[in-house]
Scaffold this motif. Structure first.
Motif, PDB file in Angstrom:
ATOM      1  N   UNK A 129      -4.778  -0.080  -7.899  1.00 48.47           N
ATOM      2  CA  UNK A 129      -5.940  -0.228  -7.022  1.00 48.47           C
ATOM      3  C   UNK A 129      -5.919   0.987  -6.094  1.00 48.47           C
ATOM      4  N   UNK A 130      -7.055   1.592  -5.876  1.00 52.20           N
ATOM      5  CA  UNK A 130      -7.098   2.797  -5.033  1.00 52.20           C
ATOM      6  C   UNK A 130      -8.280   2.741  -4.095  1.00 52.20           C
TER       7      UNK A 130
ATOM      8  N   UNK B 155       0.857  -1.201   0.000  1.00 50.19           N
ATOM      9  CA  UNK B 155       0.000   0.000   0.000  1.00 50.19           C
ATOM     10  C   UNK B 155       0.888   1.244   0.000  1.00 50.19           C
ATOM     11  N   UNK B 156       0.527   2.241  -0.788  1.00 48.49           N
ATOM     12  CA  UNK B 156       1.219   3.531  -0.757  1.00 48.49           C
ATOM     13  C   UNK B 156       0.251   4.560  -0.175  1.00 48.49           C
ATOM     14  N   UNK B 157       0.574   5.064   1.015  1.00 46.16           N
ATOM     15  CA  UNK B 157      -0.328   6.023   1.672  1.00 46.16           C
ATOM     16  C   UNK B 157      -0.362   7.338   0.897  1.00 46.16           C
TER      17      UNK B 157
ATOM     18  N   UNK C   3      -3.203   4.183  -2.462  1.00 48.69           N
ATOM     19  CA  UNK C   3      -3.245   3.513  -3.765  1.00 48.69           C
ATOM     20  C   UNK C   3      -2.228   2.377  -3.760  1.00 48.69           C
ATOM     21  N   UNK C   4      -2.366   1.479  -4.727  1.00 47.70           N
ATOM     22  CA  UNK C   4      -1.432   0.354  -4.842  1.00 47.70           C
ATOM     23  C   UNK C   4      -1.100   0.186  -6.330  1.00 47.70           C
TER      24      UNK C   4
ATOM     25  N   UNK D 297      -5.280  -3.672   5.445  1.00 50.77           N
ATOM     26  CA  UNK D 297      -4.742  -2.332   5.668  1.00 50.77           C
ATOM     27  C   UNK D 297      -4.845  -1.989   7.155  1.00 50.77           C
ATOM     28  N   UNK D 298      -3.821  -1.370   7.684  1.00 49.85           N
ATOM     29  CA  UNK D 298      -3.835  -0.871   9.065  1.00 49.85           C
ATOM     30  C   UNK D 298      -3.644   0.651   9.033  1.00 49.85           C
ATOM     31  N   UNK D 299      -3.836   1.270  10.189  1.00 54.01           N
ATOM     32  CA  UNK D 299      -3.669   2.716  10.281  1.00 54.01           C
ATOM     33  C   UNK D 299      -4.796   3.489   9.626  1.00 54.01           C
ATOM     34  N   UNK D 300      -5.952   2.872   9.587  1.00 56.47           N
ATOM     35  CA  UNK D 300      -7.118   3.511   8.957  1.00 56.47           C
ATOM     36  C   UNK D 300      -8.178   3.753  10.035  1.00 56.47           C
TER      37      UNK D 300
END
Lengths: 189, 240
Positions: free
Chosen positions: B216-217, B134-136, B236-237, B160-163
């Motif tokens: 992917x976003x 994942x790219x934050x 996004x990825x 995903x974490x940090x969401x």
């Protein structure tokens, strides 16, 4: 009430998520309906179905086909968990009949297996409606609320022997009623 | 061994057991009786089958769609490659050829089967799994995670974490909607992020082959999601 094909069950023993998806799509509605019947609470029912299917996913190897269909197994897991939640009895030790369905019983004819295979909702509902009201209430308290015989005795203000008698009679009548309807259907032109 | 109770008494316990309200002590007595009494065992089987018909009386309700999504996300997230079924002696026996020619070739066939069997049991599916980090984005710099694409299954699991939990502007909360962006054409809505049943992470299952998509976003969208992205991108990825 059709059993999933053996390939699906075999894949599930090998932890295939696709097979789990097939099982959930086939029995998820029934499981949620059972949980709602016991709990009458959407959020609690959803939790119970989620916990039950995760347990089914993790413990599928404990399913024993010779002891009954996967549908019956799933219904039993969901109902037991829902009743535990209703009564706040997580982990309660509950006795269950563990009979080998595949073991030949010469006194049994094949009629019942055909009855089970062809049951419809209307027929089971009618069979329940045909029971005397006190027997139907006794069955529903026991099966859907997990109320013990002594609790039923107190709630209905009848001796415990009467509760036992009602449960025994009601199951016998249900069986006769369902089997009878099946035989009627066979003889219908 | 003689039956430990009368059949009449067993009949009462059988009915209670079938409805799930027999206590464990009485259950043990009943078990001993039906182990030696064929008639009561048959009655117990009938009672069990009759009770099993009771759920059939219910009018089926629709299970919430979110429940299916959460369950499948949990299951696909926890699943490894499908385990090969253990070969049994019966499986091997079934493969023994019956004609003379094939019988003569049996040692060769068995040798080849052994090599193939060892290969199939020891190979891994690592070549069939691709992962993408994942790219934050600046709107949610804490987001981190990975997308795992199971090539042969055409399924991907996004963790995903940090969401944080999305805001609730009205009665329902906003959603995190997942999009696949092809090399040519507009974003395609494919899933929603759901909080993991075990807490902490957010997950989504994306069905379909990722090859042919470049990114992917995830965006924040109103309850129920949108057909096209309207909110800010949270991560996004790149899929290349």
């Amino acid at each position: 009430m059709e059993q999933p094909d053996s390939t699906t069950l075999d894949l599930l023993t090998r932890e295939s998520p696709e097979a789990f998806e097939v099982i959930y799509d086939r029995y998820g509605r029934l499981a949620y309906t059972i949980a709602m019947r016991v709990l009458s609470d959407e959020a609690a029912a959803e939790d119970v179905v989620q916990e039950s299917f995760i347990a089914i996913w993790r413990r599928f190897l404990t399913y024993r086909p010779e002891r009954g269909s996967i549908r019956t197994w799933i219904c039993s897991i969901v109902r037991n968990r829902a009743i535990d939640r209703l009564r706040g009895e997580s982990g309660r030790l509950r006795y269950e009949l563990a009979l080998d369905e595949s073991r030949g019983e010469p006194s049994l004819d094949d009629t019942w297996s055909q009855v089970v295979a062809s049951l419809t909702r209307e027929r089971v509902q009618q069979a329940l409606r045909d029971l005397p009201v006190e027997q139907r209430q006794t069955v529903e308290l026991a099966y859907w609320c997990g109320v013990s015989q002594s609790e039923i005795s107190q709630m209905m203000r009848v001796p415990i022997g009467t509760v036992k008698g009602r449960i025994r009679l009601s199951l016998a009548k249900l069986r006769e009623s369902l089997q009878g309807k099946e035989e009627e259907a066979w003889h219908r032109p | 061994m003689a039956p430990s109770m009368t059949c009449d008494a067993a009949g009462e316990l059988i009915a209670l057991a079938a409805l799930g309200v027999l206590d464990a002590d009485d259950g043990a007595v009943l078990d001993r009786h039906i182990a030696v009494c064929a008639r009561c065992r048959a009655s117990a089987l009938m009672a069990q089958r009759t009770a099993a018909a009771l759920p059939e009386s219910l009018d089926l309700l629709e299970a919430p769609a979110g429940l299916r999504r959460r369950l499948l996300t949990a299951v696909y997230s926890s699943a490894g490659p499908v385990q090969p079924r253990r070969r049994t002696l019966r499986d091997v026996w079934r493969r023994v050829p019956r004609s003379r020619i094939l019988t003569a070739l049996a040692p060769l066939a068995i040798g080849a089967a052994t090599v193939l069997g060892v290969w199939s049991l020891t190979r891994t599916d690592s070549a069939q799994v691709e992962t993408f980090p994942v790219q934050a984005s600046t709107s949610l710099p804490t987001a981190r995670g990975v997308l795992t694409f199971y090539v042969t299954r055409s399924h991907s699991v996004l963790t995903v974490a940090g969401v944080p939990t999305p805001a609730t502007p009205g009665q329902l909360p906003n959603v995190y909607e997942i999009w696949l962006i092809p090399s040519n054409g507009g974003p395609k809505p494919v899933a929603f992020l759901s909080p993991s049943p075990s807490g902490g992470d957010w997950t989504a299952v994306v069905s379909g082959d990722l090859r042919g998509y470049r990114t992917l976003a995830a965006t924040i969208e109103p309850p129920g999601g949108e057909a096209k992205p309207t909110g800010p991108e949270i991560f996004s990825i790149p899929l290349s």
